[in-house]
Enzyme design. Sequence first.
Site, PDB file in Angstrom:
ATOM      1  N   SER A 183      -8.895  -2.894  -2.586  1.00  0.00           N
ATOM      2  CA  SER A 183      -7.362  -2.968  -2.549  1.00  0.00           C
ATOM      3  C   SER A 183      -6.852  -4.222  -3.225  1.00  0.00           C
ATOM      4  CB  SER A 183      -6.817  -2.800  -1.066  1.00  0.00           C
ATOM      5  OG  SER A 183      -6.853  -1.502  -0.794  1.00  0.00           O
ATOM      6  N   SER A 201      -0.232  -1.094   1.318  1.00  0.00           N
ATOM      7  CA  SER A 201      -1.297  -0.983   0.714  1.00  0.00           C
ATOM      8  C   SER A 201      -1.617   0.486   0.306  1.00  0.00           C
ATOM      9  CB  SER A 201      -2.712  -1.268   1.324  1.00  0.00           C
ATOM     10  OG  SER A 201      -3.507  -1.571   0.611  1.00  0.00           O
ATOM     11  N   LYS A 249      -4.856  -4.078  -6.244  1.00  0.00           N
ATOM     12  CA  LYS A 249      -3.345  -3.901  -6.102  1.00  0.00           C
ATOM     13  C   LYS A 249      -2.606  -5.011  -6.540  1.00  0.00           C
ATOM     14  CE  LYS A 249      -3.529  -0.032  -2.766  1.00  0.00           C
ATOM     15  NZ  LYS A 249      -4.864   0.024  -2.266  1.00  0.00           N
TER      16      LYS A 249
END
Length: 390
Positions: free
Chosen positions: A64, A129, A67
Site C-alpha cells: 500500500s 487505504s 498509494k
Amino acid sequence: MIVAQPFTKNLISAITIAYAVVFVPGKAKAQEFHTRADKAFMIEADTGSVLFAKDEDTPVPPASLAKMMTMEVVFNEIVEGRLSLDDEFQVSENAWRTGGAPSGTSTMFAAIKSFVPVGDLIRGAIVQSGNDSCIILAEGISGSEDLFAKKMTERARELGMTKSVFGNATGLPHPDSAVTMRELVTLARYTQQTYPDFYRLYSEPEFKWNGINQRNRNPLLRLGIGVDGLKTGYTEASGYGIVSSIERDGTRLFLAMSGMSSEKERAEEARKMLEWGLRSFEPKDLFQAGEIVGQASVYGGDGSYVDLAPESAVTIFIPVADPERIKARIVYDWPLEAPVEKGAQIGALKVWTGDTLNQETPLYATNSVPVGPLHRRAFHALQELMLFWL
C-alpha cells in the site's frame, strides 16, 4: 576519474581533508542504532541530511505504500488544473470487484455504479487505504489502471526516483512493482513540501463513507509524538512497511522502513527510530552561500585552478554524542578542461557521518577560466599524461 581536492581553509575542525583519488562508499552502514527492519532510510527534511541508512537502495514490493505515488499523481493533476476536487468518477465493476467490498482487501466501500467526488476518493485512499478509491481515480484520470500506472512510473522519474516502478495504483501484488526506501523518502518529502494542504489529509484520524466509519491505519498518529503521516503497507514478500514523518520543535524527519514481522513490531521500530533521530542529532553550519570551499584543477586554461562555492548555505545534522565522525571531500570529474564558465557546476561537496553519506551539495565555479596559450596547454597535456600513467 573522481578526484577529491583539499579545502582552502579548515573552518570546521571535525572535517577531515582528503587529497587523493576518492572512491565514494556505495553502501551506508547503520549509525549507532540497530533496527529489526530489513531496510530503512531516514533524513532531516530541511537539509536532506541522512541520519540512518540500511539497504536503502534495494527494491522491494511496495504494497500500500504505492498509494503515496498514486496520490502524488492525483495532487499534481489538481495543481495543473486538469482535475478538480468536485469532479465525480463512476465506480466501475472492475474497481468494485478488485478493490471494493467483494475483494476482501482494504476498501472505501464505494457502491458499484455510484459516482464519487474526487475529494472523497482522495480521503478514501489516504485515510482508509481504499484499493477501490485508487482504482476509481486511476480509471477516471487515465481511462484504465494500466495507463495510470505508467503515468505513476513516468512521474516518479520526473521526481528523481530512478528505481521505483509501479504496475498498478493500489500496491496489490504485481510482478512489475518495486520501490526503494530512499525513493519513498524522496516521495514523502516532496509531497509534504509541494502539497502542504493535501499533505494534512494524511493525519486525518478517520473517514466515513457509505455509512461505514474507518480509522486512519497509521498507528503512530495516535501516539501524540508529532507524527503527521504518511502510510503503512504489508506484503508477504517484503513484510510490514511504513513511511512516516514527524515534526517537533521545528525539526522534521522522514522515515521509510520495510521487513518487519508484525504490525506491533512495525509501530515500535518506527517510533524508536524517529525518537532516536530527534534526540541524537543537531544542526551544524558548515559554509555560507557563495563562500569558497576549495578549488578544482583546470587543464589547458589561462589559470591552473577554479574556486568552488555552494549556491546556498551548507548545513547538516550531525551526531550530538560524536561530532568528530564527520568527514568531507570535494569531488569532481577529472580532468577538468578549459574553458570553464563562471557559475558552471563543477563537482560536489560530500559529507559523511562515519560510513554514511550524510549530504551532497553541488559546487559551482566562482570565476571563469578561459583557454590558455598554446605552451600552457601543452604543459598541462604533459602533466595529464604523466598522472595517467602514474
